[in-house]
Scaffold this motif. Structure first.
Motif, PDB file in Angstrom:
ATOM      1  N   HIS A  37       0.855  -1.331   0.066  1.00 43.32           N
ATOM      2  CA  HIS A  37       0.134   0.009   0.001  1.00 43.32           C
ATOM      3  C   HIS A  37       0.980   1.355  -0.046  1.00 43.32           C
ATOM      4  CE1 HIS A  37      -3.569   2.381   1.074  1.00 43.32           C
ATOM      5  NE2 HIS A  37      -2.822   2.920   1.873  1.00 43.32           N
ATOM      6  N   ALA A  38       0.252   2.453  -0.750  1.00 49.43           N
ATOM      7  CA  ALA A  38       0.973   3.819  -0.424  1.00 49.43           C
ATOM      8  C   ALA A  38       0.089   4.816   0.176  1.00 49.43           C
ATOM      9  CB  ALA A  38       1.462   3.917  -1.749  1.00 49.43           C
ATOM     10  N   HIS A  39       0.696   5.418   0.995  1.00 51.86           N
ATOM     11  CA  HIS A  39       0.006   6.701   1.357  1.00 51.86           C
ATOM     12  C   HIS A  39       0.777   7.926   1.140  1.00 51.86           C
ATOM     13  CE1 HIS A  39      -2.557   8.958   4.491  1.00 51.86           C
ATOM     14  NE2 HIS A  39      -1.266   9.618   4.599  1.00 51.86           N
ATOM     15  N   VAL A  40      -0.052   8.799   0.451  1.00 55.58           N
ATOM     16  CA  VAL A  40       0.708   9.826  -0.402  1.00 55.58           C
ATOM     17  C   VAL A  40       0.190  11.133   0.334  1.00 55.58           C
ATOM     18  CG1 VAL A  40       0.927  10.888  -2.733  1.00 55.58           C
ATOM     19  CG2 VAL A  40       0.412   8.470  -2.435  1.00 55.58           C
ATOM     20  N   SER A  41       1.287  11.955   0.775  1.00 52.76           N
ATOM     21  CA  SER A  41       0.921  13.247   1.290  1.00 52.76           C
ATOM     22  C   SER A  41       0.659  14.101   0.167  1.00 52.76           C
ATOM     23  CB  SER A  41       2.472  13.791   1.970  1.00 52.76           C
ATOM     24  OG  SER A  41       2.598  12.827   3.150  1.00 52.76           O
TER      25      SER A  41
ATOM     26  N   GLY B 104       0.510  -1.302  -9.117  1.00 53.78           N
ATOM     27  CA  GLY B 104      -0.512  -1.948  -8.707  1.00 53.78           C
ATOM     28  C   GLY B 104      -0.780  -1.824  -7.098  1.00 53.78           C
ATOM     29  N   VAL B 105      -0.225  -1.009  -6.240  1.00 53.73           N
ATOM     30  CA  VAL B 105      -0.636  -0.866  -4.918  1.00 53.73           C
ATOM     31  C   VAL B 105      -1.768   0.011  -4.774  1.00 53.73           C
ATOM     32  CG1 VAL B 105       1.753  -0.966  -4.320  1.00 53.73           C
ATOM     33  CG2 VAL B 105       0.777   1.277  -4.821  1.00 53.73           C
ATOM     34  N   THR B 106      -2.612  -0.383  -3.692  1.00 52.25           N
ATOM     35  CA  THR B 106      -3.782   0.692  -3.282  1.00 52.25           C
ATOM     36  C   THR B 106      -2.994   1.837  -2.605  1.00 52.25           C
ATOM     37  OG1 THR B 106      -3.846  -0.658  -0.983  1.00 52.25           O
ATOM     38  CG2 THR B 106      -5.515  -1.237  -2.850  1.00 52.25           C
ATOM     39  N   ILE B 107      -3.968   3.060  -2.693  1.00 53.21           N
ATOM     40  CA  ILE B 107      -3.429   4.184  -2.448  1.00 53.21           C
ATOM     41  C   ILE B 107      -4.301   4.973  -1.341  1.00 53.21           C
ATOM     42  CG2 ILE B 107      -3.009   6.642  -3.284  1.00 53.21           C
ATOM     43  CD1 ILE B 107      -2.257   5.251  -5.834  1.00 53.21           C
ATOM     44  N   SER B 108      -3.640   5.526  -0.236  1.00 53.74           N
ATOM     45  CA  SER B 108      -4.460   6.649   0.446  1.00 53.74           C
ATOM     46  C   SER B 108      -3.689   7.943   0.341  1.00 53.74           C
ATOM     47  CB  SER B 108      -4.684   5.826   1.992  1.00 53.74           C
ATOM     48  OG  SER B 108      -3.147   5.724   2.370  1.00 53.74           O
TER      49      SER B 108
ATOM     50  N   TYR C 289      -9.006  12.187  -6.168  1.00 51.97           N
ATOM     51  CA  TYR C 289      -9.765  11.609  -7.227  1.00 51.97           C
ATOM     52  C   TYR C 289      -8.864  10.374  -7.480  1.00 51.97           C
ATOM     53  CZ  TYR C 289     -12.548  15.584  -7.271  1.00 51.97           C
ATOM     54  OH  TYR C 289     -13.432  16.802  -7.112  1.00 51.97           O
ATOM     55  N   GLY C 290      -7.562  10.365  -7.041  1.00 50.97           N
ATOM     56  CA  GLY C 290      -6.595   9.256  -7.361  1.00 50.97           C
ATOM     57  C   GLY C 290      -6.496   8.126  -6.278  1.00 50.97           C
ATOM     58  N   ALA C 291      -7.095   8.347  -5.134  1.00 50.87           N
ATOM     59  CA  ALA C 291      -6.818   7.462  -3.996  1.00 50.87           C
ATOM     60  C   ALA C 291      -7.981   6.582  -3.771  1.00 50.87           C
ATOM     61  CB  ALA C 291      -6.352   8.204  -2.814  1.00 50.87           C
ATOM     62  N   ASP C 292      -7.622   5.257  -3.148  1.00 43.18           N
ATOM     63  CA  ASP C 292      -8.628   4.435  -2.730  1.00 43.18           C
ATOM     64  C   ASP C 292      -9.349   4.726  -1.433  1.00 43.18           C
ATOM     65  OD1 ASP C 292      -8.299   2.163  -4.821  1.00 43.18           O
ATOM     66  OD2 ASP C 292      -6.148   2.642  -4.061  1.00 43.18           O
ATOM     67  N   VAL C 293      -8.714   5.402  -0.614  1.00 43.93           N
ATOM     68  CA  VAL C 293      -8.947   5.913   0.959  1.00 43.93           C
ATOM     69  C   VAL C 293      -8.594   7.173   0.981  1.00 43.93           C
ATOM     70  CG1 VAL C 293      -8.758   5.431   3.224  1.00 43.93           C
ATOM     71  CG2 VAL C 293      -8.655   3.314   1.902  1.00 43.93           C
TER      72      VAL C 293
ATOM     73  N   ARG D  84     -16.349  11.007  -8.318  1.00 44.43           N
ATOM     74  CA  ARG D  84     -15.586  11.468  -9.543  1.00 44.43           C
ATOM     75  C   ARG D  84     -14.238  10.585  -9.505  1.00 44.43           C
ATOM     76  NH1 ARG D  84     -15.693  18.082  -9.578  1.00 44.43           N
ATOM     77  NH2 ARG D  84     -17.846  18.311  -9.849  1.00 44.43           N
ATOM     78  N   GLY D  85     -13.735  10.261  -8.420  1.00 44.58           N
ATOM     79  CA  GLY D  85     -12.521   9.293  -8.092  1.00 44.58           C
ATOM     80  C   GLY D  85     -12.658   7.857  -7.981  1.00 44.58           C
ATOM     81  N   ARG D  86     -11.719   7.425  -7.243  1.00 46.45           N
ATOM     82  CA  ARG D  86     -11.890   5.676  -7.119  1.00 46.45           C
ATOM     83  C   ARG D  86     -11.899   5.388  -5.700  1.00 46.45           C
ATOM     84  NH1 ARG D  86      -6.130   3.716  -9.138  1.00 46.45           N
ATOM     85  NH2 ARG D  86      -6.107   2.140  -7.463  1.00 46.45           N
ATOM     86  N   ALA D  87     -12.204   6.236  -4.766  1.00 43.51           N
ATOM     87  CA  ALA D  87     -12.190   5.993  -3.514  1.00 43.51           C
ATOM     88  C   ALA D  87     -13.440   4.787  -2.982  1.00 43.51           C
ATOM     89  CB  ALA D  87     -12.555   7.293  -2.533  1.00 43.51           C
ATOM     90  N   GLU D  88     -12.941   3.934  -2.224  1.00 42.45           N
ATOM     91  CA  GLU D  88     -13.773   3.000  -1.402  1.00 42.45           C
ATOM     92  C   GLU D  88     -14.226   3.373  -0.203  1.00 42.45           C
ATOM     93  OE1 GLU D  88     -11.531  -0.664  -1.288  1.00 42.45           O
ATOM     94  OE2 GLU D  88     -11.449  -0.711  -3.648  1.00 42.45           O
TER      95      GLU D  88
END
Length: 321
Positions: free
Chosen positions: A137-141, A157-161, A179-183, A204-208
């Motif tokens: 997983h990747a957490h992006v500031s 292929g990693v999930t993103i927050s 709009y580009g993060a899963d969380v 608008r994004g991919r957030a779950e």
């Protein structure tokens, strides 16, 4: 293939100067005597998320731009002294800085130095891709240089927050992250209509999952199942500083998600971790450990104070700021 890291944290490394002030807002005066001192210490959003994740037992690597300066030395020492793997890419504009004014009730006012971001500074795509490929997983500031890393993370292929902090729902800088993060985490502080913004992020994004934190009022969790309220957790000790509470919430939530828990349980973990952070002075860096988190979550669940929504719970409207 087994991942080397559970979470790759991108961005958010820097140094804060902590000033404990007699009140906020600070009255105008020629000068104020600061009784508790002024201290510069490493620890901004990415540093604290990495610390929180590591304390919960997740294998974490932090990557960011950092200067070849005394402040960069503080950042490197922060990670080295805590056994946190860190890769620092040279930043021509120097290490990110901020001043945090902290009131007696723990409220915080942050002043960020926007001059520490050179247009040419970037996180190398090859390095980002290599570390992402070794992570779950990747957490992006939302700090400088991280938006360009989002396509590389998706390709790996990693999930993103991400944490949008005090986004007003309009500033375009935040949109690639939103709009580009899963969380997606966001504060209610500057949102006129938190629910509308949360739903727009999902549409608008991919957030779950979208989480809007509201300080002492708790938080709000939006998933495909609907919007639910996450009650605040009473801290075990006096509230001395809210600095890092949102980062701790994110770390607790991600711990739950990567452990296979459902979103309400993840949010409970986040609330527990955030409450703990409020008991830690800003001049220190400490995070709740896995045993403490699970023990407190179990206690709240047994007492019925975890705020888990009943099946079929109705629509909940979060407050304005």
């Amino acid at each position: 293939m087994n991942a080397t890291y559970d979470v790759l944290v991108l961005g958010g490394a820097g140094v804060d100067t902590i000033v404990y002030v007699p009140e906020l807002p600070l009255p105008w005066a020629d000068s104020h005597l600061v009784e508790r001192g002024i201290e510069a210490r490493a620890g901004q959003t990415g540093d604290f998320v990495a610390l929180g994740l590591s304390a919960l037992g997740l294998r974490t690597h932090h990557l960011d731009l950092v200067g070849d300066d005394p402040f960069g030395d503080l950042v490197r020492a922060f990670h080295r002294d805590r056994g946190l793997p860190f890769t620092g890419v040279p930043a021509t504009a120097g290490t990110k800085r901020a001043v945090n004014l902290v009131g007696p009730d723990g409220r915080r006012l942050s002043l960020y130095d926007g001059s520490r971001a050179a247009a040419e500074d970037r996180l190398p795509a090859g390095l980002v891709g290599s570390l992402a490929s070794a992570s779950r997983h990747a957490h992006v500031s939302i700090t400088h240089g991280c938006a360009e890393a989002l396509p590389v993370l998706r390709a790996a292929g990693v999930t993103i927050s991400t944490d949008l902090h005090d986004w007003d729902g309009e500033n375009p800088h935040h949109e690639p992250f939103a709009y580009g993060a899963d969380v997606v985490f966001v504060s209610c502080a500057a949102l006129g209509d938190p629910e509308r913004t949360m739903r727009r992020v999902m549409e608008r994004g991919r957030a779950e999952a979208v989480v809007a934190t509201a300080g002492a009022e708790g938080a709000y969790l939006l998933t495909a199942e609907g919007l639910t309220r996450v009650p605040a957790v009473a801290p075990a000790g006096p509230v001395v500083d809210s600095n890092g509470a949102g980062d701790a919430f994110a770390a607790g939530f991600l711990f739950g998600r990567l452990s296979g828990e459902d979103p309400p349980r993840c949010a409970l973990y986040g609330a527990v971790a955030g409450a703990y952070a409020c008991t830690v002075p800003a001049t220190r860096a400490a995070a709740i450990d896995r045993a403490g988190l699970l023990r407190e979550a179990a206690r709240l669940t047994a007492s019925g104070a975890d705020g888990a929504p009943a099946p079929g719970a109705g629509r909940v409207s979060p407050p304005g700021p």
